[in-house]
Design an enzyme around this catalytic site. Structure first.
Site, short mmCIF file in Angstrom:
data_model
loop_
_atom_site.label_atom_id
_atom_site.label_comp_id
_atom_site.label_asym_id
_atom_site.label_seq_id
_atom_site.Cartn_x
_atom_site.Cartn_y
_atom_site.Cartn_z
N ALA A 10 -1.92 3.42 3.33
CA ALA A 10 -1.68 2.87 1.99
C ALA A 10 -0.45 3.46 1.32
CB ALA A 10 -2.91 3.12 1.11
N ARG A 15 10.27 8.73 1.23
CA ARG A 15 11.42 9.37 1.88
C ARG A 15 12.07 8.51 2.98
NH1 ARG A 15 8.88 14.86 3.55
NH2 ARG A 15 6.94 13.73 3.10
N LYS A 22 6.40 2.11 4.96
CA LYS A 22 6.68 3.04 6.06
C LYS A 22 6.06 2.63 7.38
CE LYS A 22 4.93 7.31 5.98
NZ LYS A 22 4.95 8.75 5.59
N GLY A 137 -1.39 21.00 5.81
CA GLY A 137 -2.60 21.74 5.45
C GLY A 137 -2.84 22.82 6.50
N ARG A 332 20.77 -17.35 29.56
CA ARG A 332 20.04 -17.63 28.31
C ARG A 332 18.69 -18.25 28.64
NH1 ARG A 332 24.04 -21.06 25.09
NH2 ARG A 332 22.20 -21.25 23.74
N ARG A 439 42.38 -37.02 38.25
CA ARG A 439 43.68 -36.46 37.89
C ARG A 439 44.75 -37.55 37.86
NH1 ARG A 439 44.49 -32.34 42.31
NH2 ARG A 439 42.24 -32.12 42.28
C1 UD1 Z 1 -2.19 15.29 4.95
C2 UD1 Z 1 -3.31 16.33 4.96
C3 UD1 Z 1 -2.75 17.62 5.53
C4 UD1 Z 1 -2.19 17.40 6.90
C5 UD1 Z 1 -1.17 16.28 6.88
C6 UD1 Z 1 -0.79 15.92 8.29
C7 UD1 Z 1 -4.78 15.85 3.10
C8 UD1 Z 1 -5.14 16.19 1.71
N1 UD1 Z 1 -3.77 16.54 3.63
O1 UD1 Z 1 -1.21 15.73 4.05
O2 UD1 Z 1 -3.79 18.60 5.59
O3 UD1 Z 1 -1.61 18.60 7.38
O4 UD1 Z 1 -1.69 15.11 6.27
O5 UD1 Z 1 0.26 14.99 8.29
O6 UD1 Z 1 -5.41 15.00 3.72
N2 UD1 Z 1 -2.68 7.87 2.36
C9 UD1 Z 1 -3.38 6.77 1.90
N3 UD1 Z 1 -3.87 6.78 0.63
C10 UD1 Z 1 -3.68 7.84 -0.21
C11 UD1 Z 1 -2.97 8.95 0.27
C12 UD1 Z 1 -2.48 8.94 1.57
O7 UD1 Z 1 -3.59 5.80 2.62
O8 UD1 Z 1 -4.14 7.76 -1.33
C13 UD1 Z 1 -2.18 7.84 3.74
C14 UD1 Z 1 -0.67 7.90 3.80
O9 UD1 Z 1 -0.11 6.61 3.81
C15 UD1 Z 1 -0.44 8.60 5.13
C16 UD1 Z 1 -1.65 9.53 5.27
O10 UD1 Z 1 -2.63 8.99 4.40
O11 UD1 Z 1 -0.46 7.72 6.22
C17 UD1 Z 1 -1.33 10.95 4.90
O12 UD1 Z 1 -0.99 11.03 3.55
P1 UD1 Z 1 0.08 12.06 3.03
O13 UD1 Z 1 0.20 11.91 1.57
O14 UD1 Z 1 1.31 11.97 3.82
O15 UD1 Z 1 -0.68 13.45 3.33
P2 UD1 Z 1 -0.02 14.85 3.46
O16 UD1 Z 1 0.29 15.38 2.12
O17 UD1 Z 1 1.06 14.81 4.45
#
Ligand code: UD1
Ligand code: CA
Length: 456
Positions: A10, A15, A22, A137, A332, A439
């Site tokens: 979601a 970035r 993404k 994390g 092609r 020709r």
């Molecule tokens: C998360 C983990 C972290 C881990 C890391 C690995 C948590 C709180 N933290 O952190 O421990 O080391 O991933 O990459 O879980 N997403 C949603 N809905 C939301 C929030 C996020 O669908 O409300 C999806 C994002 O699109 C993404 C994934 O969840 O695909 C991870 O979210 P992101 O915000 O990148 O988590 P991190 O802070 O990287």
């Protein structure tokens, strides 16, 4: 055992600096999310639920054709909140597998290990050791080495930040347990988000064991947050593919300079591929095939002993045994070559079938044509297949010889064993076995002088 896979997709991916969500960015021409989906489909007895939010409609349309339950998370309040949206689809006895849509290279075997670690008394967590754990994390363990909780970078103490074992985000847990813990999540943390990682501490408090496993290669669990990481994983993925091909009998002059953006559905032995070759779509290649440098092949079937020289572009074509193509040839869509056909430099074929042992060696355009066997098409021959509105067909009989620089104005048929004199514009069907030419007689004009420059 029923597996319920929940893929988190979601987030916006700020970035990436992109209009595109993404998870729709691509590795090897396939979206990140589709990579994750394809891998999850290899897991037995699995149903896939994808959490979408940012540009949800676009993400769904991109994978319309697939058996996916789409779940909308209209506000992105954290990874735990994302999984909460799927609560209604989680059965008590299911094993819930959580995957991330932006972690594309996770392997089936790694997931299966994780799933096998889940039972009534345990939660399975995929972790990895990283030299630079910044942003992830951290896995906190007690004196006995057991996992007690996960602490996010922004909530970590200085000493916790030194931990190099990190959470990949990927876990497997029993449905009834997960639902209990999800209902208790709070957002009492540095980011005011509902963290999925909070379930780890809850599981420990409920007397469960956290069983950790690691991927064989850390690339499997790397996420894509920016285009540098995307490019890194593209190369990592290509490396995996090229190694698998080498194990099956393909030689690469430089494995780093080959890209497979699709699939090789059948593959012979002793295939030799020079540098900068790109395969796209669905390709099959027979034994002893040589492919020269800088060649792009898309959706093609290539039989045994074919040699393709450098700088060819081949799309939607079928190439028979022992053909020689190029250098600088373009096949092609809907080109079919029988065995022993030679297609030389600067030759373009489109919707053309060429029967065995025919040669089109230099500077020709052959489109909407049926070329018989043992035909020789001279340099610069063109099928004029288009009158500006409609396309017409050219048929060339077996054994015909077309002199250089001829134009075959379709619809037209060249007879069997017919000879067409060089420079002929063929407008009518030509008979078998005879010479046809259009020709004017060569003349020399007596006393003719070249013009001289006029004026001052
Ligand atoms: C998360 C983990 C972290 C881990 C890391 C690995 C948590 C709180 N933290 O952190 O421990 O080391 O991933 O990459 O879980 N997403 C949603 N809905 C939301 C929030 C996020 O669908 O409300 C999806 C994002 O699109 C993404 C994934 O969840 O695909 C991870 O979210 P992101 O915000 O990148 O988590 P991190 O802070 O990287
Ligand atoms: Ca992330």
């Amino acid at each position: 055992m029923k597996i319920t896979t929940i893929v988190l997709a979601a987030g916006k991916g700020t970035r990436m600096q992109s209009q595109l969500p993404k998870v729709l960015h691509k590795i090897a021409d396939k979206s990140l999310l589709r990579h994750v989906f394809d891998t999850s489909m290899q897991i037995a007895n699995n149903s896939v639920h994808i959490i979408v939010g940012h540009q949800a409609a676009l993400v769904q349309v991109s994978m319309q054709d697939l058996p996916i339950n789409w779940i909308e998370q209209s506000q992105q309040l954290g990874t735990g909140h994302a999984v909460q949206q799927a609560t209604d689809f989680i059965g008590n006895d299911d094993v819930v597998l959580v995957l991330f849509g932006d972690v594309p290279l996770i392997k089936e075997s790694t997931i299966n290990t994780l799933i096998s670690n889940v039972n009534d008394d345990s939660l399975a967590l995929l972790t990895v050791n990283l030299n630079n754990p910044h942003g992830y994390g951290r896995i906190v363990r007690n004196g006995l080495g057991n996992v007690t909780n996960i602490v996010e970078e922004k909530d970590a103490t200085e000493s916790q930040k030194l931990i190099t074992e990190v959470n990949t985000g990927i876990m497997a847990v029993l449905g009834k347990d997960l639902k209990t813990w999800l209902s208790r999540l709070s957002n009492n943390n540095a980011q005011a988000e509902y963290y999925l990682t909070e379930v780890i501490a809850m599981a420990v408090l409920d007397g469960k064991t956290i069983v950790t496993s690691q991927p064989i290669n850390a690339d499997e669990v790397l996420g894509v947050n920016n285009r540098i990481q995307l490019a890194y994983l593209e190369r990592a993925y290509q490396q995996i593919q090229v190694e698998a091909l080498m194990e099956q009998g393909v030689s690469f002059r430089d494995p780093k300079r080959f890209d497979l953006r699709g699939s090789l559905v059948s593959l012979g032995q002793d295939i030799d591929i020079d540098v900068n070759v790109i395969f796209e779509g669905t390709i099959s290649i027979g034994n002893n095939v040589k492919i020269g440098a800088n060649t792009i092949i898309k959706n093609a079937k290539i039989a045994d002993n074919v040699e393709i020289f450098a700088n060819c572009i081949i799309e939607d074509a079928v190439i028979g045994e022992s053909c020689r193509i190029g250098p600088y040839a373009r096949l092609r869509p809907e080109t079919t070559l029988a065995d022993n056909v030679h297609i030389g430099n600067f030759v373009e074929l489109k919707k053309a079938s060429v029967a065995s042992a025919s040669k089109i060696n230099h500077l020709s355009y052959i489109g909407d044509a049926e070329v018989g066997s043992k035909v020789n098409i001279g340099a610069g021959t063109i099928t004029c297949n288009y009158d500006g509105v409609n396309k017409f067909k050219t048929i060339i009989g077996d054994g015909a010889f077309i002199g250089s620089d001829s134009q075959l104005i379709a619809p037209v048929t060249i007879g069997k064993n017919a000879t067409i004199g060089a420079g002929t514009t063929v407008t009518k069907n030509t008979p078998d076995d005879q010479l046809t030419l259009s020709r004017v007689k060569q003349i020399t004009i007596p006393g003719w002088q070249r013009p001289t420059k006029q004026g001052n």
